[in-house]
Scaffold this motif. Structure first.
Motif, PDB file in Angstrom:
ATOM      1  N   ARG A   1       6.169  -5.442  -3.807  1.00 52.77           N
ATOM      2  CA  ARG A   1       5.131  -5.762  -2.825  1.00 52.77           C
ATOM      3  C   ARG A   1       4.281  -4.518  -2.608  1.00 52.77           C
ATOM      4  O   ARG A   1       4.801  -3.423  -2.422  1.00 52.77           O
TER       5      ARG A   1
ATOM      6  N   SER B   1       2.485  -2.666  -0.312  1.00 53.48           N
ATOM      7  CA  SER B   1       2.359  -2.526   1.144  1.00 53.48           C
ATOM      8  C   SER B   1       1.601  -1.246   1.493  1.00 53.48           C
ATOM      9  O   SER B   1       1.293  -0.419   0.623  1.00 53.48           O
ATOM     10  N   GLN B   2       1.338  -1.080   2.785  1.00 53.24           N
ATOM     11  CA  GLN B   2       0.717   0.150   3.251  1.00 53.24           C
ATOM     12  C   GLN B   2       1.621   1.338   2.978  1.00 53.24           C
ATOM     13  O   GLN B   2       1.150   2.426   2.621  1.00 53.24           O
TER      14      GLN B   2
ATOM     15  N   GLY C   1       0.786  -9.716  -0.466  1.00 59.61           N
ATOM     16  CA  GLY C   1       0.862  -8.357  -0.978  1.00 59.61           C
ATOM     17  C   GLY C   1       1.600  -8.211  -2.295  1.00 59.61           C
ATOM     18  O   GLY C   1       1.679  -7.098  -2.838  1.00 59.61           O
TER      19      GLY C   1
END
Length: 213
Positions: free
Chosen positions: A29, A31-32, A63
């Motif tokens: 994923r 992600s941030q 994501g």
């Protein structure tokens, strides 16, 4: 808020992040935390990359990387994949000019002004144009199969049935043969291997606006 084409105010980060994506392993994923820690873009100015990536089909809405993400990392597929992502992400510009990717920067800026209604000196206008230019630097629109790939041709079934009838009746007048001929058009679309409904919405919206109108 106006629905502008995809952009980042810090558009200078676009190429940097994309190059890092090519080098790094594909995450489960995106992600941030992945953007901050693994790719090394911890500043807030890089944060808008994730929604940008979702709009062009690089990431799914949750994501997770898409098939286009994996193809972009493949040197043999990378430029073609980015061309497809641009077509997905900028449908309104393609609606106005199907060859808008061939415009110079001034022509592109004028087209974005036309689509968005932004003022010539607007910072958002510059961000849209420069974000697109950054993405375009990774694309090759001359490669085959850039989305949407549409093939049209003469359908064979009805035409062939007429030919068989002619062969079975050699005495049929030419005008009768012409009346028997029927032509049809088949349209084939290669859909990307993705579960992102936004990608398919963009494809079918483009079909409705450009093929069914």
């Amino acid at each position: 808020m106006a629905d502008y084409p995809p952009y980042m105010n810090a558009y200078g980060n676009v190429a940097k992040i994309l190059n890092k994506i090519k080098e790094a392993q594909t995450p489960d994923r995106f992600s941030q935390d992945y953007l901050d820690t693994v790719l090394g873009f911890s500043g807030g100015s890089a944060k808008p990359f994730i929604p940008l990536a979702k709009r062009i089909g690089l990431l799914n809405s949750d994501g997770t990387p898409t098939d286009l993400y994996n193809r972009f990392r493949n040197p043999a597929q990378s430029e073609q994949a980015m061309a497809e992502m641009i077509r997905l992400g900028y449908p309104e510009l393609y609606k106005r000019n199907e060859y808008f990717h061939a415009l110079d920067k001034a022509g592109l800026k004028g087209l974005v002004m036309e689509v968005t209604g932004l003022d010539k000196g607007a910072s958002t206008l510059d961000a849209i144009v420069n974000t697109y230019e950054a993405l375009k630097g990774f694309a090759n629109f001359e490669l085959a199969s850039a989305l949407p790939e549409i093939e049209t041709g003469v359908g064979g079934a009805e035409k062939n049935s007429s030919a068989v009838g002619a062969a079975g009746h050699p005495g049929t007048p030419q005008q009768d043969l012409s009346a028997q001929l029927r032509f049809s058009h088949n349209i084939y679309i290669n859909l990307p291997d993705t579960t992102n409904v936004e990608v398919f919405n963009a494809i079918f919206k483009a079909m409705k606006e450009n093929l069914l109108s």
